[in-house]
Design a protein around this motif. Structure first.
Motif, mmCIF file in Angstrom:
data_model
loop_
_atom_site.group_PDB
_atom_site.id
_atom_site.type_symbol
_atom_site.label_atom_id
_atom_site.label_comp_id
_atom_site.label_asym_id
_atom_site.label_seq_id
_atom_site.Cartn_x
_atom_site.Cartn_y
_atom_site.Cartn_z
ATOM 1 N N SER A 93 27.124 48.701 -32.776
ATOM 2 C CA SER A 93 27.255 47.532 -31.910
ATOM 3 C C SER A 93 26.823 47.895 -30.493
ATOM 4 N N ALA A 120 22.028 45.839 -26.652
ATOM 5 C CA ALA A 120 22.307 45.318 -27.999
ATOM 6 C C ALA A 120 21.060 45.452 -28.875
ATOM 7 N N THR A 151 25.135 41.867 -31.233
ATOM 8 C CA THR A 151 26.569 42.168 -31.239
ATOM 9 C C THR A 151 27.311 40.890 -31.604
ATOM 10 N N ARG A 203 34.471 47.141 -32.058
ATOM 11 C CA ARG A 203 33.054 47.493 -32.116
ATOM 12 C C ARG A 203 32.878 48.968 -31.779
#
Length: 163
Positions: free
Chosen positions: A73, A85, A89, A106
């Motif tokens: 993540s 990212a 995410t 995450r």
């Protein structure tokens, strides 16, 4: 999928693949799994599809789903600390919400994670301040707290049943 077994105060992960559960059931083997399953996914749609299937399979097998973890993540830049990212995410959290199971957190990708893996050392001891290590510790603590609360609640119910 990880099975979380937490005797007393320890959280012991043991990896059990859903195919192993199905094979055991078809072979007539009685499953003796305590705790429940932690489903690990990445935020991409194809992984989320598999994770949703895994949650349904675990529930059909009569196990509890302790929660969903979103792995990969984001990537933490080792130079500036910014997070990018790479794989999106939020997919794991959305899937957990849709499936009505806990979202545990995450885990971003980091250079320290790669180094720890290459060294054969747990990330949480190799680089305890790394963002991924902090995320893993927070999830483990959350699972431990839930486990302890459930154990206390079950003990209270057992005591009430005996009266």
């Amino acid at each position: 999928m990880y099975q979380a077994v937490a005797p007393s105060s320890k959280l012991l992960p043991s990896m059990v693949m859903s195919g192993q559960i199905e094979l055991a059931k078809r072979s007539g083997v009685t499953l003796s799994i305590t705790g429940g399953a932690v489903v690990v996914t990445s935020p991409q749609e194809v992984s989320l599809l598999d994770s949703r299937k895994c949650v349904h399979f675990v529930e059909q097998a009569g196990l509890s789903v302790l929660g969903v973890v979103e792995n990969l993540s984001g990537f933490v830049c080792p130079s500036c600390g910014d997070e990018v990212a790479l794989f999106k995410t939020g997919g794991g959290e959305r899937a957990a919400e849709e499936l009505d199971v806990n979202f545990l957190g995450r885990v971003p990708i980091s250079a320290a994670m790669v180094e720890a893996g290459d060294a054969g050392r747990p990330l949480v001891s190799h680089a305890p301040e790394d963002p991924a290590a902090r995320a893993i510790r927070e999830m483990a603590q959350s699972l431990r707290s839930r486990w302890e609360n459930n154990t206390r609640d079950n003990a209270k119910e057992d005591n009430m049943d005996k009266k």
